[in-house]
Write a protein that holds these residues in place. Structure first.
Motif, PDB file in Angstrom:
ATOM      1  N   HIS A 182      14.115  14.892  15.079  1.00  0.00           N
ATOM      2  CA  HIS A 182      13.491  15.375  16.027  1.00  0.00           C
ATOM      3  C   HIS A 182      13.951  16.782  16.868  1.00  0.00           C
ATOM      4  CE1 HIS A 182       9.789  14.624  18.669  1.00  0.00           C
ATOM      5  NE2 HIS A 182      10.555  15.004  19.648  1.00  0.00           N
ATOM      6  N   ALA A 235      13.220   6.480   5.904  1.00  0.00           N
ATOM      7  CA  ALA A 235      12.584   7.164   7.019  1.00  0.00           C
ATOM      8  C   ALA A 235      11.404   6.327   7.289  1.00  0.00           C
ATOM      9  CB  ALA A 235      12.008   8.696   6.522  1.00  0.00           C
ATOM     10  N   SER A 236      10.588   5.366   6.289  1.00  0.00           N
ATOM     11  CA  SER A 236       9.751   4.732   6.448  1.00  0.00           C
ATOM     12  C   SER A 236       9.557   3.666   7.400  1.00  0.00           C
ATOM     13  CB  SER A 236       8.709   4.279   5.200  1.00  0.00           C
ATOM     14  OG  SER A 236       9.753   3.625   4.495  1.00  0.00           O
ATOM     15  N   ARG A 251       1.560   1.317  18.621  1.00  0.00           N
ATOM     16  CA  ARG A 251       0.673   2.164  18.114  1.00  0.00           C
ATOM     17  C   ARG A 251       1.027   2.336  16.539  1.00  0.00           C
ATOM     18  NH1 ARG A 251       1.440   5.194  22.552  1.00  0.00           N
ATOM     19  NH2 ARG A 251      -0.251   5.331  24.006  1.00  0.00           N
ATOM     20  N   LEU A 252       2.161   2.172  16.175  1.00  0.00           N
ATOM     21  CA  LEU A 252       2.200   2.202  14.987  1.00  0.00           C
ATOM     22  C   LEU A 252       1.924   1.147  14.095  1.00  0.00           C
ATOM     23  CD1 LEU A 252       5.458   4.613  14.703  1.00  0.00           C
ATOM     24  CD2 LEU A 252       3.198   4.892  15.068  1.00  0.00           C
ATOM     25  N   ARG A 253       2.355   0.938  12.634  1.00  0.00           N
ATOM     26  CA  ARG A 253       2.151  -0.424  12.102  1.00  0.00           C
ATOM     27  C   ARG A 253       3.055  -1.492  12.404  1.00  0.00           C
ATOM     28  NH1 ARG A 253       0.429   0.251   6.190  1.00  0.00           N
ATOM     29  NH2 ARG A 253      -1.312  -1.281   6.715  1.00  0.00           N
ATOM     30  N   LEU A 306      13.210   7.749  21.593  1.00  0.00           N
ATOM     31  CA  LEU A 306      11.990   8.206  21.385  1.00  0.00           C
ATOM     32  C   LEU A 306      10.900   7.068  20.926  1.00  0.00           C
ATOM     33  CD1 LEU A 306      12.642  11.285  19.125  1.00  0.00           C
ATOM     34  CD2 LEU A 306      11.800  11.413  21.415  1.00  0.00           C
ATOM     35  N   ASP A 336       1.000  -1.123   0.040  1.00  0.00           N
ATOM     36  CA  ASP A 336      -0.113  -0.205   0.009  1.00  0.00           C
ATOM     37  C   ASP A 336       0.796   1.223   0.031  1.00  0.00           C
ATOM     38  OD1 ASP A 336      -2.429  -1.261  -0.232  1.00  0.00           O
ATOM     39  OD2 ASP A 336      -2.818  -1.018   2.005  1.00  0.00           O
ATOM     40  N   LEU A 337       2.164   1.200   0.156  1.00  0.00           N
ATOM     41  CA  LEU A 337       2.976   2.390   0.240  1.00  0.00           C
ATOM     42  C   LEU A 337       3.540   2.620  -1.028  1.00  0.00           C
ATOM     43  CD1 LEU A 337       4.650   1.838   3.780  1.00  0.00           C
ATOM     44  CD2 LEU A 337       2.697   3.424   2.999  1.00  0.00           C
ATOM     45  N   PHE A 385       8.480  12.141   9.008  1.00  0.00           N
ATOM     46  CA  PHE A 385       9.429  11.907   9.823  1.00  0.00           C
ATOM     47  C   PHE A 385      10.732  12.312   9.402  1.00  0.00           C
ATOM     48  CE2 PHE A 385       7.907   8.550  13.375  1.00  0.00           C
ATOM     49  CZ  PHE A 385       6.912   9.542  13.846  1.00  0.00           C
ATOM     50  N   VAL A 386      10.832  13.329   8.490  1.00  0.00           N
ATOM     51  CA  VAL A 386      12.127  13.729   7.880  1.00  0.00           C
ATOM     52  C   VAL A 386      11.889  15.168   7.907  1.00  0.00           C
ATOM     53  CG1 VAL A 386      13.811  13.840   6.034  1.00  0.00           C
ATOM     54  CG2 VAL A 386      12.326  11.883   6.172  1.00  0.00           C
ATOM     55  N   GLU A 413       8.339   6.106  23.764  1.00  0.00           N
ATOM     56  CA  GLU A 413       7.225   6.702  23.900  1.00  0.00           C
ATOM     57  C   GLU A 413       6.320   6.557  22.673  1.00  0.00           C
ATOM     58  OE1 GLU A 413       6.351  10.661  26.028  1.00  0.00           O
ATOM     59  OE2 GLU A 413       8.535  10.683  25.668  1.00  0.00           O
ATOM     60  N   LEU A 414       6.745   6.377  21.550  1.00  0.00           N
ATOM     61  CA  LEU A 414       6.049   6.544  20.365  1.00  0.00           C
ATOM     62  C   LEU A 414       5.506   5.261  19.661  1.00  0.00           C
ATOM     63  CD1 LEU A 414       8.087   9.111  18.118  1.00  0.00           C
ATOM     64  CD2 LEU A 414       5.627   9.400  19.314  1.00  0.00           C
ATOM     65  N   ILE A 453      10.301   5.353  15.324  1.00  0.00           N
ATOM     66  CA  ILE A 453      11.510   6.043  15.379  1.00  0.00           C
ATOM     67  C   ILE A 453      11.471   7.154  14.258  1.00  0.00           C
ATOM     68  CG2 ILE A 453      14.129   6.229  15.151  1.00  0.00           C
ATOM     69  CD1 ILE A 453      13.926   3.054  15.879  1.00  0.00           C
ATOM     70  N   PRO A 454      11.567   8.646  14.513  1.00  0.00           N
ATOM     71  CA  PRO A 454      11.668   9.625  13.661  1.00  0.00           C
ATOM     72  C   PRO A 454      13.004   9.824  13.628  1.00  0.00           C
ATOM     73  CG  PRO A 454      11.042  10.673  16.074  1.00  0.00           C
ATOM     74  CD  PRO A 454      11.182   9.173  16.044  1.00  0.00           C
ATOM     75  N   LEU A 455      13.473   9.964  12.339  1.00  0.00           N
ATOM     76  CA  LEU A 455      14.888  10.256  11.864  1.00  0.00           C
ATOM     77  C   LEU A 455      15.509  11.490  12.407  1.00  0.00           C
ATOM     78  CD1 LEU A 455      15.493   9.479   8.066  1.00  0.00           C
ATOM     79  CD2 LEU A 455      15.686   7.972  10.335  1.00  0.00           C
ATOM     80  N   ALA A 507      10.240   4.688  10.844  1.00  0.00           N
ATOM     81  CA  ALA A 507       8.805   5.074  11.291  1.00  0.00           C
ATOM     82  C   ALA A 507       7.788   4.175  11.901  1.00  0.00           C
ATOM     83  CB  ALA A 507       8.136   5.957  10.353  1.00  0.00           C
ATOM     84  N   PRO A 563       3.881   6.721   5.952  1.00  0.00           N
ATOM     85  CA  PRO A 563       5.155   7.445   5.497  1.00  0.00           C
ATOM     86  C   PRO A 563       4.706   7.999   4.089  1.00  0.00           C
ATOM     87  CG  PRO A 563       5.791   5.108   5.291  1.00  0.00           C
ATOM     88  CD  PRO A 563       4.286   5.278   6.238  1.00  0.00           C
ATOM     89  N   THR A 623       1.081   8.120  -1.525  1.00  0.00           N
ATOM     90  CA  THR A 623       0.833   6.799  -1.455  1.00  0.00           C
ATOM     91  C   THR A 623      -0.457   6.238  -1.431  1.00  0.00           C
ATOM     92  OG1 THR A 623       0.685   6.627   0.995  1.00  0.00           O
ATOM     93  CG2 THR A 623       2.893   6.354   0.001  1.00  0.00           C
ATOM     94  N   ALA A 624      -0.755   4.984  -2.102  1.00  0.00           N
ATOM     95  CA  ALA A 624      -2.032   4.432  -2.309  1.00  0.00           C
ATOM     96  C   ALA A 624      -2.783   4.581  -0.940  1.00  0.00           C
ATOM     97  CB  ALA A 624      -1.971   2.860  -2.777  1.00  0.00           C
ATOM     98  N   ARG A 625      -2.094   4.013   0.200  1.00  0.00           N
ATOM     99  CA  ARG A 625      -2.735   4.032   1.401  1.00  0.00           C
ATOM    100  C   ARG A 625      -3.151   5.626   1.819  1.00  0.00           C
ATOM    101  NH1 ARG A 625      -4.131   1.382   5.565  1.00  0.00           N
ATOM    102  NH2 ARG A 625      -3.562   2.246   7.805  1.00  0.00           N
ATOM    103  N   ALA A 653       0.538  10.067  21.671  1.00  0.00           N
ATOM    104  CA  ALA A 653       0.727   9.167  22.438  1.00  0.00           C
ATOM    105  C   ALA A 653       0.823   9.708  24.087  1.00  0.00           C
ATOM    106  CB  ALA A 653       2.387   8.827  22.360  1.00  0.00           C
ATOM    107  N   PHE A 681      -2.615   6.441  17.093  1.00  0.00           N
ATOM    108  CA  PHE A 681      -2.281   7.114  15.760  1.00  0.00           C
ATOM    109  C   PHE A 681      -1.545   6.330  14.828  1.00  0.00           C
ATOM    110  CE2 PHE A 681       2.179   7.792  16.349  1.00  0.00           C
ATOM    111  CZ  PHE A 681       2.089   7.717  17.976  1.00  0.00           C
ATOM    112  N   GLU A 682      -1.346   6.650  13.736  1.00  0.00           N
ATOM    113  CA  GLU A 682      -0.663   5.788  12.888  1.00  0.00           C
ATOM    114  C   GLU A 682       0.187   6.535  12.031  1.00  0.00           C
ATOM    115  OE1 GLU A 682      -2.702   2.372  10.979  1.00  0.00           O
ATOM    116  OE2 GLU A 682      -1.496   2.917   9.163  1.00  0.00           O
TER     117      GLU A 682
END
Lengths: 244, 244
Positions: A125, A113-114, A236-238, A226, A14-15, B84-85, A229-230, A121-123, A117, B107, B17-19, B97, B103-104
C-alpha cells in the motif's frame, strides 16, 4: 497428451482460472491435493480417473504423473494455490522434464495475496509497505531462516504454513528487534465459507490464533492495520467469519 | 450494486478467474487498465459502459468508482495481475469504504509467480530457495529500499516494474555484496504470445535485457537456473518466444 500442473487457487472454487477449469473439464486423469475444493474435483468428467494425492509420497506422485503422461493421457495435476509458490510444482515439473513427458504449468491464484485480501489486507500500500517477504513455517523450524534479517526487513512479512511455528517465530522476531506492537493477523481457511481471522499485535498474535484450523496464512506488518477500514469488521469483502 | 475490484491476471486472458469472468460478463460499468487484454474487455456486455483508466489520475478513478457504485450500478474495476499486489487496489478499496459504497475484492493471478512460471522458473524450490522477497523498481528509484539487506536476503528476489531501474539496481546489489554470478532473468510481456525472456547472470542481465518491452518482471536467484531444465530452451511451458 500433456500433463498440466494446474493451480486450483486459495480455496474458493470460483477462484480457479478459466483455463484451469477448461482443462479440468476435459482431463482423463486428475491427481488432486487434499486441500482442493470438492466442487473442483466434481468438475472432472465422469469417466475420468480421480486420484487423491494424499496416499502417496512426492516421489510416487512424480512417478504417477510421468506414467500417465507417457501413456498419452490428458493429466491434470490440481494443486492448492499456485504450483510454483511453495507448491513443489518445480519438483513435479523436473520429473516430467527428465522423463521427456510434455507438460505445462497453468498458474493459479496463490494464497499469498488472495487470502489477506479476503481479510481486507493489501500486501502493499502506497506509503505503508512497498516490500513483501515470503517464507514458510517449515523453513523457520528447519533453521533455514535468517530471523535477524527478517526482523529488520521493511514492509510486509507473509508466512505460509506458519500456524504451528507461530509462537516460536513471533517470539524470535521480537527478540531479534521487531516491534511487538507491529500489527499481525492469522487468516484460517481463507476465502472459504468458514474463513476465520485473528488480528492483533505481533506480541499477542500467537495467543489470539490458538485453536484456529489450518491451512492458515500469517501476515505481519503495518498493512494489517488497514483491514479495520477495509472490511474485517464491516465484512465488506468475502471474509465471512471472524474469530473472537 | 457493488463495485468489484477484479484481478485480470498476468496477461493471458485465459488466466482470469472463473468468478472474475462471470462478474465481467454481467457488469454495467467496466473500468479497465491499459495492460488488460482486449479479449477480456470484449467480454463485457454490449450495453455496458467501458472506460479505460488511462485518461485519469488515481484520484479521478476513485471518484468514478464511488459515483457509479453509489448510483447502484454493477461496476467491475479490472486491474492487471492482482489488485492487492502492487496494484493500488487498497487505495480504491479505501475510497469506497470511506464513501460507504459496498465493494468486493476478487483476487487475480499475480505476475509474481505466473510470469516466472511461464519462463520455467519456480519462485521456490526445495533445497534451492525457501524465501521470496518482492519489491518494485520505483521503490528503488525512490530510495525506499535497503539495498544492503536485499543483497544479503536469501532466496529469490522479484522486482516488479524493474526494467528502467535494472542497470542501477543490479549494480547496487553487486556493490552491496550479491554475487555477480547469481542467475537472473527478465521476462517481458510474460504469458502473452510475444513473451520474451533474457536470462544470464546478475552482472550481465541489464545488458541482456536492453530493449525488451515492458511490462517486465525481474527474477534474481538460484531458481532461475532451474529454467534450463524446466523449459526455456525446450519451450515446454507456455513461454513462446525467447529473446537473444
Amino acid at each position: 497428451m500433456t500433463v498440466f500442473l494446474v493451480g486450483a487457487g486459495p480455496g474458493d472454487p470460483d477462484l480457479i482460472t478459466a483455463r484451469g477449469l477448461k482443462l479440468l473439464r476435459s482431463c482423463d486423469v486428475l491427481v488432486y491435493d487434499r486441500l482442493v475444493a470438492p466442487e473442483l474435483v466434481a468438475e472432472a468428467p465422469h469417466g475420468a480417473l480421480a486420484i487423491t494425492r494424499e496416499r502417496f509420497g512426492q516421489e510416487r506422485v512424480n512417478e504417477l504423473l510421468v506414467a500417465y503422461g507417457a501413456a498419452g493421457l490428458n493429466v491434470v495435476r490440481l494443486k492448492g494455490g499456485d504450483p510454483f509458490v511453495f507448491g513443489r510444482g518445480g519438483e513435479e515439473a523436473l520429473a516430467l522434464a527428465r522423463a521427456g513427458v510434455p507438460f505445462e504449468v497453468v498458474p493459479g491464484v496463490s494464497a499469498l495475496a488472495s487470502v489477506p485480501a479476503a481479510a481486507g489486507i493489501p500486501l502493499t500500500h502506497r506509503g505503508v509497505s512497498s516490500q513483501v517477504t515470503v517464507v514458510t513455517g517449515h523453513a523457520f523450524d528447519g533453521g533455514e531462516l535468517d530471523v535477524d534479517a527478517l526482523a529488520s526487513a521493511p514492509g510486509t512479512l507473509v508466512v505460509f504454513m506458519g500456524l504451528a511455528a507461530l509462537p516460536r517465530l513471533a517470539a524470535a522476531l521480537v527478540t531479534a528487534g521487531r516491534d511487538a506492537h507491529t500489527p499481525a493477523a492469522v487468516i484460517s481457511r481463507g476465502t472459504l465459507p468458514d474463513q476465520a481471522v485473528a488480528s492483533g499485535t505481533l506480541g499477542e498474535i500467537a495467543d489470539l490464533a490458538e485453536g484456529l484450523p489450518s491451512p492458515a496464512l500469517v501476515v505481519i506488518g503495518e498493512v494489517v492495520a488497514l483491514a479495520e477500514e477495509l472490511g474485517i469488521p464491516e465484512k465488506r469483502l468475502r471474509a465471512r467469519v471472524e474469530a473472537a
